[in-house]
Design an enzyme around this catalytic site. Structure first.
Site, short mmCIF file in Angstrom:
data_model
loop_
_atom_site.label_atom_id
_atom_site.label_comp_id
_atom_site.label_asym_id
_atom_site.label_seq_id
_atom_site.Cartn_x
_atom_site.Cartn_y
_atom_site.Cartn_z
N HIS A 39 52.54 33.35 50.40
CA HIS A 39 51.14 33.91 50.34
C HIS A 39 51.07 35.51 50.61
O HIS A 39 50.50 35.95 51.11
CB HIS A 39 50.39 33.16 51.41
CG HIS A 39 48.99 33.17 51.25
ND1 HIS A 39 48.11 34.10 51.58
CD2 HIS A 39 47.83 32.36 50.66
CE1 HIS A 39 46.54 34.07 51.12
NE2 HIS A 39 46.88 32.91 50.57
N HIS A 72 44.02 23.53 53.24
CA HIS A 72 42.64 23.79 53.60
C HIS A 72 41.95 23.90 52.10
O HIS A 72 42.54 24.04 51.00
CB HIS A 72 42.62 25.09 54.33
CG HIS A 72 43.10 26.23 53.92
ND1 HIS A 72 44.33 26.53 53.39
CD2 HIS A 72 42.64 27.30 53.32
CE1 HIS A 72 44.52 27.64 53.24
NE2 HIS A 72 43.43 28.08 52.84
N ASP A 108 42.28 28.86 46.38
CA ASP A 108 43.44 29.32 45.82
C ASP A 108 44.44 28.33 46.37
O ASP A 108 45.68 28.05 45.91
CB ASP A 108 43.79 30.78 46.23
CG ASP A 108 43.87 30.83 47.81
OD1 ASP A 108 42.74 30.53 48.53
OD2 ASP A 108 44.77 31.44 48.26
N HIS A 109 44.16 27.30 47.02
CA HIS A 109 45.01 26.21 47.43
C HIS A 109 44.70 24.73 46.79
O HIS A 109 45.62 23.89 47.08
CB HIS A 109 45.05 26.29 49.02
CG HIS A 109 45.58 27.28 49.70
ND1 HIS A 109 46.89 27.40 50.01
CD2 HIS A 109 45.09 28.59 49.91
CE1 HIS A 109 47.06 28.38 50.58
NE2 HIS A 109 46.12 29.28 50.35
N ASP A 113 47.99 28.63 55.41
CA ASP A 113 47.44 30.15 55.62
C ASP A 113 47.05 30.03 57.16
O ASP A 113 46.26 28.89 57.62
CB ASP A 113 46.00 30.34 54.86
CG ASP A 113 46.51 30.62 53.33
OD1 ASP A 113 47.74 30.60 53.09
OD2 ASP A 113 45.62 30.95 52.82
N HIS A 134 40.28 26.45 50.56
CA HIS A 134 40.04 27.65 49.95
C HIS A 134 40.43 27.41 48.77
O HIS A 134 41.57 26.81 48.51
CB HIS A 134 40.78 28.80 50.72
CG HIS A 134 40.03 29.34 51.93
ND1 HIS A 134 40.59 29.97 53.02
CD2 HIS A 134 38.60 29.31 52.31
CE1 HIS A 134 39.62 30.37 54.00
NE2 HIS A 134 38.53 29.94 53.71
N HIS A 178 42.96 29.23 60.93
CA HIS A 178 42.40 29.95 59.71
C HIS A 178 41.07 29.90 59.69
O HIS A 178 40.60 30.59 58.54
CB HIS A 178 43.12 29.21 58.51
CG HIS A 178 43.22 30.24 57.22
ND1 HIS A 178 43.50 31.35 57.32
CD2 HIS A 178 42.70 29.62 56.08
CE1 HIS A 178 43.25 31.97 55.98
NE2 HIS A 178 42.63 30.95 55.15
#
Length: 305
Positions: free
Chosen positions: A265, A60, A64-65, A207, A62, A137
């Site tokens: 995570h 996804h 941090d990914h 996530d 976000h 998510h």
């Protein structure tokens, strides 16, 4: 060989001991990344994985990914890469790749092929597949299943010789599922080849809240890598942020009959100790680990059905 190396195991906020999400998989020399958080290329250097990736799978968008991708592709280009790179992900992947190529004053030396997936989509890699799984998510998000196709059963050489089959090309025909004729008698492959053997199965949740789609796809997995961001005592916060507690991930693993669970995570609030997460999970499912940076897991082949 099916080897998993954890390059980034932290939650949204990186810590001095945990980078953002990144999982490196080497399957018989084919190298893939699942998520690519900030600093992933340095983690790859430290782990000595090399950078000859064939594909990157984003769960996804976000930050941090995926924030590690711009630096990684520029480094690969500076190093002279010419082979194309496939990037898979949910809705917005094509726009992301377009922006990625336009970012900064540099000329990319190789082609990037973007593919947008939905839950249920399958990428056929020949002797294995990667299947996208819809997750929960709060934004377009996916998990991924890497599943090898069933292998040919074991060839009983002694039995073949007993049946009068000469060593050589006829052995190969039988192993390929083709009958052969010896002295007027038709010998079927089932007479000398055992039942098909299962391939290996690995699942990465990304996530997510626990969800039925992921539970179904995790059935009998050799390894389930699942969001285990929070301890059970923060269940309300997990609900609000669309993450999973350690106990919830363990419950899903138990119900799905997986062989091994790894929680990743990990929230920065557990920087000093992950004991609470482990206790919550162990109360429900025995074979569980908390992911650590550079932890490696090799999944062996099995003849068990």
């Amino acid at each position: 060989m099916l080897r998993v190396i954890f390059l980034g195991t932290g939650g949204t906020l990186p810590t001095i001991n945990r980078n953002p999400s990144a999982i490196f998989i080497n399957r018989d020399g084919e190298m893939m990344l699942f998520d690519c958080g900030e600093g992933t290329q340095q983690q790859m250097m430290r782990a000595k994985t090399g950078m000859k990736l064939t594909s990157i799978f984003i769960t996804h968008f976000h930050a941090d990914h995926f924030l590690g991708i711009p630096g990684l592709i520029q480094t690969m280009s500076f190093n002279g890469r010419t082979e194309p790179l496939d990037i898979y992900g949910p809705r917005w992947t094509k726009q992301f790749v377009r922006l990625l190529i336009e970012l900064g004053y540099y000329k990319l030396g190789f082609q990037i092929n973007p593919y947008e997936l939905e839950g249920g989509d399958v990428i056929d890699k020949g002797d294995y597949i990667i299947r996208a799984v819809a997750t929960d998510h709060g934004v377009p998000s996916l998990g991924y299943v890497l599943e090898e196709k069933k292998r040919t059963g074991r060839f009983n050489r002694e039995r073949a010789i007993e049946l009068g089959i000469p060593v050589g090309p006829l052995f190969s025909k039988l192993q390929k599922g083709e009958p052969v004729t010896i002295n007027g008698r038709v010998i079927m492959p089932s007479e000398v080849v055992g039942p098909g053997r299962p391939g290996r199965k690995l699942v990465y949740s990304g996530d997510t809240r626990p969800c039925e789609s992921l539970a179904k796809e995790s059935e009998c997995a050799d390894l389930l890598i699942h969001d285990g961001t929070l301890a059970d005592e923060l269940h309300d916060w997990a609900l609000e942020t669309k993450h999973t507690t350690a106990g919830e991930a363990a419950h899903l693993a138990r119900e799905a009959g997986v062989k091994q669970l790894v929680l990743t995570h990990i929230s920065s609030r557990y920087s000093e100790s992950t004991e609470l997460l482990m206790r919550d999970a162990k109360n429900i499912f025995g074979n569980v680990k908390i992911a650590q940076e550079f932890m490696e897991i090799e999944i062996p082949l099995s003849d068990k059905h």
